[in-house]
Design a protein around this motif. Structure first.
Motif, PDB file in Angstrom:
ATOM      1  N   ARG A 118       0.839  -1.204   0.000  1.00 54.84           N
ATOM      2  CA  ARG A 118       0.000   0.000   0.000  1.00 54.84           C
ATOM      3  C   ARG A 118       0.873   1.253   0.000  1.00 54.84           C
ATOM      4  N   GLU A 119       1.969   1.218   0.753  1.00 60.56           N
ATOM      5  CA  GLU A 119       2.881   2.361   0.799  1.00 60.56           C
ATOM      6  C   GLU A 119       3.437   2.662  -0.584  1.00 60.56           C
ATOM      7  N   TYR A 120       3.671   1.634  -1.381  1.00 61.83           N
ATOM      8  CA  TYR A 120       4.237   1.770  -2.729  1.00 61.83           C
ATOM      9  C   TYR A 120       3.404   2.711  -3.594  1.00 61.83           C
ATOM     10  N   TYR A 121       2.099   2.746  -3.361  1.00 63.17           N
ATOM     11  CA  TYR A 121       1.201   3.560  -4.187  1.00 63.17           C
ATOM     12  C   TYR A 121       0.868   4.915  -3.566  1.00 63.17           C
ATOM     13  N   THR A 122       1.514   5.258  -2.452  1.00 59.60           N
ATOM     14  CA  THR A 122       1.184   6.533  -1.818  1.00 59.60           C
ATOM     15  C   THR A 122       1.908   7.711  -2.452  1.00 59.60           C
ATOM     16  N   HIS A 123       3.065   7.460  -3.133  1.00 59.47           N
ATOM     17  CA  HIS A 123       3.829   8.543  -3.755  1.00 59.47           C
ATOM     18  C   HIS A 123       4.305   8.109  -5.142  1.00 59.47           C
ATOM     19  N   TRP A 124       4.198   9.002  -6.096  1.00 60.55           N
ATOM     20  CA  TRP A 124       4.545   8.688  -7.472  1.00 60.55           C
ATOM     21  C   TRP A 124       6.015   8.316  -7.636  1.00 60.55           C
ATOM     22  N   HIS A 125       6.891   8.882  -6.787  1.00 62.03           N
ATOM     23  CA  HIS A 125       8.316   8.669  -7.018  1.00 62.03           C
ATOM     24  C   HIS A 125       8.793   7.256  -6.679  1.00 62.03           C
ATOM     25  N   TYR A 126       7.982   6.465  -5.965  1.00 57.16           N
ATOM     26  CA  TYR A 126       8.382   5.081  -5.715  1.00 57.16           C
ATOM     27  C   TYR A 126       8.469   4.304  -7.025  1.00 57.16           C
ATOM     28  N   THR A 127       7.451   4.466  -7.862  1.00 57.25           N
ATOM     29  CA  THR A 127       7.487   3.759  -9.147  1.00 57.25           C
ATOM     30  C   THR A 127       8.551   4.347 -10.063  1.00 57.25           C
ATOM     31  N   ALA A 128       8.768   5.660  -9.974  1.00 59.32           N
ATOM     32  CA  ALA A 128       9.789   6.298 -10.802  1.00 59.32           C
ATOM     33  C   ALA A 128      11.186   5.799 -10.433  1.00 59.32           C
ATOM     34  N   VAL A 129      11.468   5.713  -9.135  1.00 59.89           N
ATOM     35  CA  VAL A 129      12.770   5.207  -8.687  1.00 59.89           C
ATOM     36  C   VAL A 129      12.940   3.749  -9.088  1.00 59.89           C
ATOM     37  N   HIS A 130      11.881   2.974  -8.954  1.00 60.25           N
ATOM     38  CA  HIS A 130      11.949   1.556  -9.327  1.00 60.25           C
ATOM     39  C   HIS A 130      12.368   1.391 -10.780  1.00 60.25           C
ATOM     40  N   GLN A 131      11.749   2.143 -11.667  1.00 59.57           N
ATOM     41  CA  GLN A 131      12.086   2.039 -13.081  1.00 59.57           C
ATOM     42  C   GLN A 131      13.447   2.676 -13.389  1.00 59.57           C
ATOM     43  N   ALA A 132      13.802   3.723 -12.642  1.00 57.82           N
ATOM     44  CA  ALA A 132      15.088   4.389 -12.870  1.00 57.82           C
ATOM     45  C   ALA A 132      16.254   3.458 -12.573  1.00 57.82           C
ATOM     46  N   LEU A 133      16.096   2.584 -11.594  1.00 54.32           N
ATOM     47  CA  LEU A 133      17.186   1.685 -11.228  1.00 54.32           C
ATOM     48  C   LEU A 133      17.470   0.645 -12.303  1.00 54.32           C
ATOM     49  N   ALA A 134      16.556   0.526 -13.263  1.00 58.12           N
ATOM     50  CA  ALA A 134      16.812  -0.365 -14.397  1.00 58.12           C
ATOM     51  C   ALA A 134      17.787   0.274 -15.370  1.00 58.12           C
ATOM     52  N   THR A 135      17.939   1.600 -15.278  1.00 58.09           N
ATOM     53  CA  THR A 135      18.812   2.320 -16.209  1.00 58.09           C
ATOM     54  C   THR A 135      20.095   2.812 -15.563  1.00 58.09           C
ATOM     55  N   LEU A 136      20.069   3.048 -14.242  1.00 56.18           N
ATOM     56  CA  LEU A 136      21.233   3.580 -13.538  1.00 56.18           C
ATOM     57  C   LEU A 136      22.140   2.472 -13.015  1.00 56.18           C
ATOM     58  N   ASN A 137      23.394   2.790 -12.853  1.00 55.76           N
ATOM     59  CA  ASN A 137      24.338   1.904 -12.177  1.00 55.76           C
ATOM     60  C   ASN A 137      24.786   2.594 -10.896  1.00 55.76           C
ATOM     61  N   VAL A 138      23.972   2.448  -9.856  1.00 54.82           N
ATOM     62  CA  VAL A 138      24.257   3.093  -8.576  1.00 54.82           C
ATOM     63  C   VAL A 138      24.026   2.095  -7.455  1.00 54.82           C
ATOM     64  N   GLY A 139      24.776   2.267  -6.408  1.00 61.12           N
ATOM     65  CA  GLY A 139      24.564   1.489  -5.203  1.00 61.12           C
ATOM     66  C   GLY A 139      23.759   2.327  -4.237  1.00 61.12           C
ATOM     67  N   ASP A 140      24.445   2.822  -3.200  1.00 62.33           N
ATOM     68  CA  ASP A 140      23.764   3.649  -2.208  1.00 62.33           C
ATOM     69  C   ASP A 140      24.071   5.130  -2.406  1.00 62.33           C
ATOM     70  N   ARG A 141      24.342   5.533  -3.651  1.00 62.48           N
ATOM     71  CA  ARG A 141      24.536   6.951  -3.963  1.00 62.48           C
ATOM     72  C   ARG A 141      23.161   7.563  -4.250  1.00 62.48           C
ATOM     73  N   PHE A 142      22.436   7.805  -3.185  1.00 58.63           N
ATOM     74  CA  PHE A 142      21.050   8.245  -3.306  1.00 58.63           C
ATOM     75  C   PHE A 142      20.933   9.619  -3.950  1.00 58.63           C
TER      76      PHE A 142
END
Length: 278
Positions: A118-142
């Motif tokens: 339920r938390e996943y759908y409370t803010h748009w940026h959760y889905t954006a970050v999820h998809q962004a990690l498919a393109t980025l090569n980052v660890g914990d460089r938030f």
């Protein structure tokens, strides 16, 4: 004897009964519709399959017999009854009301998992970050994740998003220490909540409005058209939109070398009162 499958993993009782039968049959070759009917105390050996197929419903009379034949515990029987109410509910609001009751008697591990979902759908940026990690090569460089999202989010929001996605097992670190997606995403359903799905969709529509100013025309596609149509024409358009959506998802599924994230919205709604159904 314990159930061969986890009843608390189901919301639709027909799906549960279908999988229960298959699991019992795999464990005991003598198990059959006739055997179950005899154990439950009803005459028709075809009742079970008819219920699974949706031809008939479980009733107040037959439900206790099914519960007895499956040897459900008191807690499992209560959940089974709620599954029936959930399956028979006519509106999304009614299903949500029943599901809230189901949630209270689920095991704690499932309650936590659904709370995260339920938390996943409370803010748009959760889905954006999820998809962004498919393109980025980052660890914990938030800070890199935060800067990549448009409109940009805070570093704290990026860190929280990664933590939630990891808890949901939607991402995991690869051998290089980079966060990468493991699944395309979550599918919305009654377990998420009608209110949250509406809120999530409204947020995405607000982002689309902001995109008019954030991006030049060549970097977006936003069009509006108002038309007058017949009921038959409306159904044809709905079918066409559904087909287009499937084609787009097929392009996404077969695409490789992702280097950016886009949001796809599709709206088609009435602007006048609807005629009475014939």
């Amino acid at each position: 004897m314990a159930l061969p499958i986890d009843i608390f993993s189901y919301y639709n009782y027909r799906e549960f009964l279908r999988d229960y039968y298959d699991a019992r049959k795999a464990r005991d070759r003598n198990f059959s519709y006739r055997w179950f009917a005899m154990r439950a105390g009803f005459n028709s050996s075809g009742l079970y399959s008819s219920i699974v197929q949706g031809k008939v419903n479980l009733t107040e009379n037959t439900t206790p017999k099914f519960a007895k034949a499956m040897k459900l515990t008191a807690r499992e029987e209560e959940y089974f009854g709620l599954m029936i109410d959930f399956t028979h509910a006519k509106t999304a609001e009614a299903r949500q009301e029943v599901f809230d009751k189901m949630l209270k008697i689920m095991p704690r591990r499932m309650q936590k998992a659904l709370a995260n979902q339920r938390e996943y759908y409370t803010h748009w940026h959760y889905t954006a970050v999820h998809q962004a990690l498919a393109t980025l090569n980052v660890g914990d460089r938030f800070e890199e994740i935060a800067a990549f999202i448009e409109p940009q989010i805070s570093i704290a929001d990026a860190r929280k998003a990664v933590g939630l996605l990891a808890d949901l097992k939607l991402i995991k670190k690869n051998s290089s220490g980079y966060w990468k997606t493991t699944t395309p995403g979550l599918l919305g359903g009654a377990e998420v909540g009608v209110d949250l799905i509406r809120q999530y969709q409204a947020e995405m529509m607000r982002l689309a409005i902001g995109a008019l100013d954030r991006f030049p025309k060549e970097h977006r596609h936003i069009s509006t058209t108002t038309v007058s149509i017949s009921s038959e024409g409306k159904e044809r358009i709905l079918k066409k939109l559904s087909d287009v959506q499937k084609e787009i998802f097929e392009i996404v599924r077969s695409d490789t070398g992702e280097d950016q994230v886009w949001q796809f919205n599709l709206q088609f709604f009435p602007m006048t009162k609807q005629p009475e159904e014939k």
